[in-house]
Design a protein around this motif. Structure first.
Motif, mmCIF file in Angstrom:
data_model
loop_
_atom_site.group_PDB
_atom_site.id
_atom_site.type_symbol
_atom_site.label_atom_id
_atom_site.label_comp_id
_atom_site.label_asym_id
_atom_site.label_seq_id
_atom_site.Cartn_x
_atom_site.Cartn_y
_atom_site.Cartn_z
ATOM 1 N N PHE A 192 24.726 42.110 42.722
ATOM 2 C CA PHE A 192 24.399 42.251 41.305
ATOM 3 C C PHE A 192 25.201 43.362 40.626
ATOM 4 N N PRO A 193 25.330 44.559 41.248
ATOM 5 C CA PRO A 193 26.170 45.580 40.623
ATOM 6 C C PRO A 193 27.639 45.144 40.499
ATOM 7 N N THR A 194 28.145 44.430 41.540
ATOM 8 C CA THR A 194 29.527 43.954 41.491
ATOM 9 C C THR A 194 29.710 42.937 40.369
ATOM 10 N N TRP A 195 28.750 42.026 40.239
ATOM 11 C CA TRP A 195 28.793 41.040 39.154
ATOM 12 C C TRP A 195 28.828 41.729 37.799
ATOM 13 N N GLN A 196 27.991 42.756 37.636
ATOM 14 C CA GLN A 196 27.923 43.454 36.356
ATOM 15 C C GLN A 196 29.220 44.207 36.071
ATOM 16 N N THR A 197 29.818 44.774 37.109
ATOM 17 C CA THR A 197 31.072 45.492 36.935
ATOM 18 C C THR A 197 32.209 44.552 36.535
ATOM 19 N N LEU A 198 32.252 43.379 37.162
ATOM 20 C CA LEU A 198 33.338 42.435 36.913
ATOM 21 C C LEU A 198 33.201 41.709 35.581
ATOM 22 N N THR A 199 31.962 41.382 35.206
ATOM 23 C CA THR A 199 31.749 40.569 34.004
ATOM 24 C C THR A 199 31.275 41.379 32.806
ATOM 25 N N GLY A 200 30.755 42.597 33.052
ATOM 26 C CA GLY A 200 30.209 43.393 31.966
ATOM 27 C C GLY A 200 28.823 42.947 31.541
ATOM 28 N N ARG A 201 28.230 42.007 32.285
ATOM 29 C CA ARG A 201 26.892 41.498 31.970
ATOM 30 C C ARG A 201 26.064 41.414 33.239
ATOM 31 N N SER A 202 24.759 41.644 33.090
ATOM 32 C CA SER A 202 23.869 41.471 34.225
ATOM 33 C C SER A 202 23.687 39.985 34.516
#
Length: 564
Positions: free
Chosen positions: A392-402
């Motif tokens: 989840f943190p990686t997804w948020q970092t890559l996409t800018g969205r939770s």
């Protein structure tokens, strides 16, 4: 059971003072709530979880071996019991939200479950409380008497109250200790992780004691953990931020329907002044416009000081919007029922498969059949930790969205369908092995069941936390306990539905005879694959048209913060 992650939405405290005070102080002068309470909440869940799962996980085996139930009858009874355990969560939620508050509900239900497990222990230790033991396949083999069943079901009913009520209401009480939505989401992840960990300990330790030493000792250990969990919960009272019951929120929902019907001939207007609005209320939106009639002011509806004079003829805009929120979320809730039903069937059938397979690990250790589902728990617990800390943190970092709750739930659907496909393939191979070795009967290793159960665990790690987070953050503030109980209600309805589905399959086909080696359980799994695919399509359609009430705004706000 299952987990969560970091999303955002206003809490009950932030919206309308669902707690006594955001800065509620204890008698010793320190602030209540926060992560300190997590120790007491998680320890309580651990104790009650080990106790509850200790008797429930091995219930099918107990009914077959000690109460002489037939195998399919035992799984059907377990389905009904599992369904009831989850459905009773709504009773606890209503009592907590409307009348008693979370603390009292948890205390009472934990005590009742302790009594139930003590009675269950007595059924295992006193010979007159269970039928005479008979060897598998021996005749005559007498089933339980009415007295035996009365005592057994009394014990199970009381024990079920604790396991069913406490899980949902305790989750609400714990989430209410936090003001920050990110802390709430993290709490959900770790409290569900704790629940799975407790189940793993229970399934490894308590179930082994029940199978290898004695049922009485195993159930006695469950009673001891139940008592310990209740004691820890009571000791944490001075640190909890207590919710304050405001009366039944369901009455206000009913008033919206009644008022809308009574004013159905009144013209709906887009002008805000014609509606009864409380502080911060906006104009009602255009969805389900018929319900907007309930908030239109007519002569005599409002008294001289501006308050509602006739509550069954006039409701606030917020009350109308609360009911609309429940209506919008119901289709998504329904899709979760149909994805949980195959899991319920698979869980019980896996125990029967394990009983018919070689469960040895080495020459001296044999996996208890009731412990086979521990693979799901371990898979879920590990997956939850990995998702919360890394994915989840990686997804948020890559996409800018939770990662939104609906996307998590969708991933859970996909993994559960894959698990059913795997189950069908493994069962086909198992049946072929049985038929090829009918004379010498060389059973297939139970380790073949592990891959499908691992996939179930990964699916639950996505789906269960996503659903709980969606319900908690989207439901009206007055229904927070109900929100966290909704996933348990899903599971409860799923168990009832799965019971009916298994009965239908038994009556229409020959796939589920007394001996599953003579049946076609693989065809049952393929049927579940088809149903799962249809339900997944229905879920995607519902998700496409669903608009978040609060969460979407918060996700966008978080994204803007991260981009700076």
């Amino acid at each position: 059971m299952s987990s969560m992650e970091s999303q955002s939405a206003p809490t009950a405290t932030n919206i309308n003072g669902d707690h006594e005070s955001q800065s509620q102080m204890s008698t010793s002068g320190h602030k209540r709530g926060g992560w300190l309470t997590f120790f007491f909440v998680s320890a309580t869940l651990t104790g009650l979880g080990i106790a509850g799962w200790g008797w429930l996980t091995n219930l099918i085996v107990y009914l077959i071996q000690e109460f002489n139930f037939k195998s399919i009858d035992a799984t059907q009874a377990a389905n009904v019991i599992n369904g009831s355990i989850n459905m009773i969560a709504i009773v606890g939620a209503v009592l907590a939200d409307s009348f008693l508050g979370s603390f009292r509900v948890i205390s009472i239900s934990s005590f009742l479950s302790l009594l139930g497990i003590i009675i269950l222990t007595l059924t295992a230790t006193i010979d007159h409380l269970r039928p005479q033991y008979c060897e598998t396949g021996s005749t005559p083999c007498h089933g339980p008497s009415k007295l035996h069943l009365a005592v057994l079901y009394t014990a199970i009913t009381l024990a079920s109250i604790g396991l069913g009520v406490v899980r949902s209401v305790l989750t609400t009480l714990g989430a209410n200790q936090f003001d920050n939505p990110k802390d709430q989401a993290s709490f959900f992840n770790w409290i569900i992780f704790t629940g799975y960990a407790a189940c793993v300990v229970s399934t490894l330790g308590v179930v082994y004691v029940e199978d290898s030493i004695s049922w009485g000792l195993g159930f006695g250990i469950c009673a001891a953990f139940n008592f310990l969990g209740l004691l820890i919960f009571l000791l944490g009272n001075r640190f909890y931020r207590h919710d304050k019951p405001q009366g039944s929120p369901y009455t206000s929902l009913a008033r919206v329907v009644v008022a809308a019907i009574r004013k159905r001939k009144v013209t709906v207007s887009s002008e805000s002044k014609v509606y009864y609005r409380e502080i911060n209320d906006a104009t009602p939106n255009r969805s389900f416009r018929f319900l907007n009639h309930a908030a239109i002011k007519t002569e005599g509806d409002v008294d001289s000081i501006g308050s509602i004079a006739k509550p069954w003829r006039l409701c606030s805009v917020q009350q109308v919007e609360d009911l609309k929120t429940l209506i919008r979320i119901f289709p998504l809730w329904a899709s979760s029922v149909f994805v949980s039903s195959p899991i319920a069937i698979q869980a019980n059938m896996s125990v029967l498969q394990a009983l018919a397979m070689d469960r040895h690990l080495g020459p001296n250790f044999k996996i208890p059949a009731g412990s086979i589902m521990i693979v799901v728990m371990i898979s879920s617990a590990i997956s939850i930790a990995l998702l919360d800390r890394f994915l989840f943190p990686t997804w948020q970092t890559l996409t800018g969205r939770s990662l939104t709750p609906l996307k998590r739930i969708g991933a859970g659907h996909a993994f559960n369908i894959l698990s059913m496909v795997m189950s069908a393939l493994v069962e086909s191979k198992r049946l072929k092995t049985v038929h090829d070795n009918r004379q010498g009967v060389v059973p297939m290793l139970a380790l073949w069941l592990f891959p499908q159960l691992i996939l179930v665990g990964v699916g639950e790690a996505f789906q269960f936390p996503g659903n709980v987070l969606l319900f908690y953050q989207e439901f009206p503030v007055s229904l927070k306990s109900t929100a966290t109980s909704m996933m348990y209600i899903v599971i409860g309805v799923a168990y009832y539905f799965s019971t009916a589905l298994v009965d239908l399959i038994r009556n229409v086909t020959g796939w589920l005879p007394v001996d599953i080696n003579d049946g076609r359980l693989d065809n049952v799994y393929w049927t579940l694959v088809v149903l799962g695919l249809l339900n997944f399509g229905y879920f995607l359609l519902c998700a496409k048209f669903y608009k978040y009430r609060i969460l979407e705004k918060e996700v966008e706000a978080n994204s803007r913060v991260l981009s700076k």
